[in-house]
Design an enzyme around this catalytic site. Structure first.
Site, PDB file in Angstrom:
ATOM      1  N   ILE A  23      40.556  38.512-108.922  1.00  0.00           N
ATOM      2  CA  ILE A  23      39.756  39.322-107.987  1.00  0.00           C
ATOM      3  C   ILE A  23      39.408  40.682-108.602  1.00  0.00           C
ATOM      4  O   ILE A  23      38.324  41.217-108.363  1.00  0.00           O
ATOM      5  CB  ILE A  23      40.500  39.480-106.628  1.00  0.00           C
ATOM      6  CG1 ILE A  23      39.542  39.961-105.535  1.00  0.00           C
ATOM      7  CG2 ILE A  23      41.687  40.422-106.721  1.00  0.00           C
ATOM      8  CD1 ILE A  23      38.704  38.852-104.974  1.00  0.00           C
ATOM      9  N   SER A  45      48.949  46.119-115.486  1.00  0.00           N
ATOM     10  CA  SER A  45      49.221  44.704-115.277  1.00  0.00           C
ATOM     11  C   SER A  45      50.442  44.358-116.124  1.00  0.00           C
ATOM     12  O   SER A  45      50.567  44.839-117.248  1.00  0.00           O
ATOM     13  CB  SER A  45      48.021  43.866-115.728  1.00  0.00           C
ATOM     14  OG  SER A  45      48.420  42.512-115.893  1.00  0.00           O
ATOM     15  N   LYS A  99      42.951  42.680 -99.632  1.00  0.00           N
ATOM     16  CA  LYS A  99      43.482  41.914 -98.513  1.00  0.00           C
ATOM     17  C   LYS A  99      44.401  40.809 -99.022  1.00  0.00           C
ATOM     18  O   LYS A  99      44.147  40.320-100.120  1.00  0.00           O
ATOM     19  CB  LYS A  99      42.381  41.320 -97.638  1.00  0.00           C
ATOM     20  CG  LYS A  99      41.316  40.532 -98.395  1.00  0.00           C
ATOM     21  CD  LYS A  99      41.251  39.052 -98.448  1.00  0.00           C
ATOM     22  CE  LYS A  99      42.299  38.084 -98.304  1.00  0.00           C
ATOM     23  NZ  LYS A  99      41.993  36.778 -98.969  1.00  0.00           N
ATOM     24  N   ASP A 177      45.295  32.485 -96.867  1.00  0.00           N
ATOM     25  CA  ASP A 177      44.822  33.497 -97.822  1.00  0.00           C
ATOM     26  C   ASP A 177      43.304  33.586 -97.766  1.00  0.00           C
ATOM     27  O   ASP A 177      42.756  34.672 -97.565  1.00  0.00           O
ATOM     28  CB  ASP A 177      45.334  33.206 -99.238  1.00  0.00           C
ATOM     29  CG  ASP A 177      44.796  34.224-100.223  1.00  0.00           C
ATOM     30  OD1 ASP A 177      45.284  35.366-100.210  1.00  0.00           O
ATOM     31  OD2 ASP A 177      43.861  33.902-100.971  1.00  0.00           O
TER      32      ASP A 177
END
Lengths: 318, 318
Positions: A23, A45, A99, A177
């Site tokens: 994403i 990351s 989200k 999800d």
């Protein structure tokens, strides 16, 4: 916390990106690059690297190396978001939460409280609310009494979520999800007072989250809502919401809200541009010193898990 | 809505009892009878009868037959509470909700909104908060930094919940039906900002709710909390909360809060009198035109269901 130049908007808002998964690469980076009011400074990351961005192994490392960062976008899996949000807020950074905002309502409420206490802006983002047809559908609904709403949110998990094993782990929500996207549109259209009456949760025997679900709800105004979630859709993918008003008029949002149909006629069909809209919203929140943190879609999912009937489904293997 | 005589307290508050199950007979009726400020006028139940009270088959029938009723106490299973609460609030009655306040957070929030809109008092009751040792424990905790909290809530479902098949149905919460009592004490002691990190839910293969559960939480101040819920405890029943402060001091509440132990010494041991305390609280709320509706224990359970790992347990048969 943010310096004067960012507050008055003369300089782009400097963003650190936390998480470099699908994403982040597909949506967050292009949306930030496309907005002259925003600049991505660094990323972090645990494993990923990036061709042009400096990438750190932890939030703390990134924030220490780039004290000029004013805001972070958190795009990690939901299970680790609260700890990261706390670290960023403690450091006085504004927070854009992908989200769902957190793995639990308690975590989400904690993040909201921390942001309020520190005086930073918080966006609990729901990208689907920025689909092109949503606001026009909301206007149409606002002028009518509704009879019923039907949600059909069906996609192929193997196509859309390759390698995302966290989705079927505890807290990953499974088919909710993507399904929570439909609930974010639903609560924008009908208001947050949506109540779950019944849920059937089909959970593969080797997973901890549902792969299919049917949920019965009712809106604050008494409209019945039926939602059908399916992660095993192999043919045409479906992200549709059908609304029937009392006088037989009807409206439908298709393809996640990029197509709006009224009384059987397509009245709007536009290219998806959710993340640019979201980031423009985030920038406005930061510039005006405000927040947008509505957790009703997550509350609906929690309620579905609370009252849901658990039905054993065949094992899932990617 | 309530007439002048009830507002000024010169007349007892007239109560209609909705639901005539075990908790209504064992706790509500004796507590109401023992408070001169309260009078029970009638009851309703789909099947039960009563030696002295007029019993109606529905809330509507009872309220039509007894317009003098000013408040209702709702002691039905949680799955049907919202519809009943709505009917009572629409009729302008104050509402005492047995715990848990509803089957879902959405329902509970709806009830709260309806009561606010109508201007009636709402008590979302948590009887365990009125156990004799709770307030003194809260004072002790308020003066210390906590290290950790351990909850052990273990009882024999066959002994304490005979015939209550709704407990293992969707929305019945299983072992969290008693377990939520410990969470109501916990949130009174530590504040509502308790966040669930992890939960193991042991669900019998023929049931829809857990029979055993372990939950890891953290308080708003960072204290770790471990809860162990067990519905299959056959020997000594255990309803204990153990609190360890940073300096090694410790406190324990046993038997649901009727025994308070500090640093290994019993400092309080009193007879349980939760419902008289609850009803006195309800009467004060009605007389002062206020409400008490904290849903944090239910939110914690919903979060445990949301992130919980589902573990198959042997079939349960009463």
């Amino acid at each position: 916390m943010s310096d004067a130049s960012s507050k008055d908007g003369s300089q782009p808002l400097k963003i650190g990106l936390i998480g470099l998964g699908k994403i982040a690469l597909d949506q967050h980076l292009p949306a930030i690059h496309g907005n002259p009011g925003l600049a991505v400074v660094a990323a972090c990351s645990p494993r990923a690297t990036h061709a042009t961005l400096p990438v750190y192994r932890s939030t703390g490392e990134m924030l220490r190396a780039h004290p000029e960062i004013e805001a972070v976008a958190i795009c990690t899996p939901p299970q680790v978001r609260q700890a990261i949000a706390r670290e960023a807020i403690d450091a006085g950074k504004h927070v854009f939460l992908e989200k769902p905002p957190a793995a639990t309502l308690g975590e989400a409420e904690t993040i909201r409280r921390l942001a309020e206490d520190k005086g930073v802006s918080l966006l609990a983002s729901w990208h689907s609310r920025f689909a092109p047809g949503v606001e026009r559908a909301r206007d149409w609904i606002g002028q009518r009494r509704l009879k019923q709403v039907r949600i059909a949110w069906k996609e192929n998990v193997r196509q859309w979520h390759p390698g995302q094993t966290w989705i079927f782990a505890p807290g990953g929500m499974g088919v909710f999800d993507p399904g929570i996207n439909s609930l974010s549109i639903l609560t924008r259209l009908l208001g947050p007072e949506v109540v779950v009456h019944k849920a059937d949760l089909h959970i593969p025997t080797n997973c901890d989250a549902p792969i299919q679900a049917q949920v019965e709800m009712v809106s604050g105004h008494g409209a019945r809502i039926h939602a059908d979630y399916d992660f095993l859709q192999e043919s045409q993918q479906t992200w549709s919401i059908f609304v029937e008003a009392e006088q037989g008029e009807n409206l439908a949002l298709h393809m996640g809200g990029t197509i709006l149909e009224i009384d059987g006629k397509v009245v709007l069909q536009e290219k998806e541009a959710e993340y640019p809209g979201l980031y423009a919203h985030f920038l406005r929140l930061v510039r005006s010193g405000s927040s947008d943190a509505d957790f009703s879609p997550l509350r609906i999912v929690a309620d579905a898990f609370l009252v849901g009937k658990r039905i054993a489904a065949p094992e899932y293997h990617e």
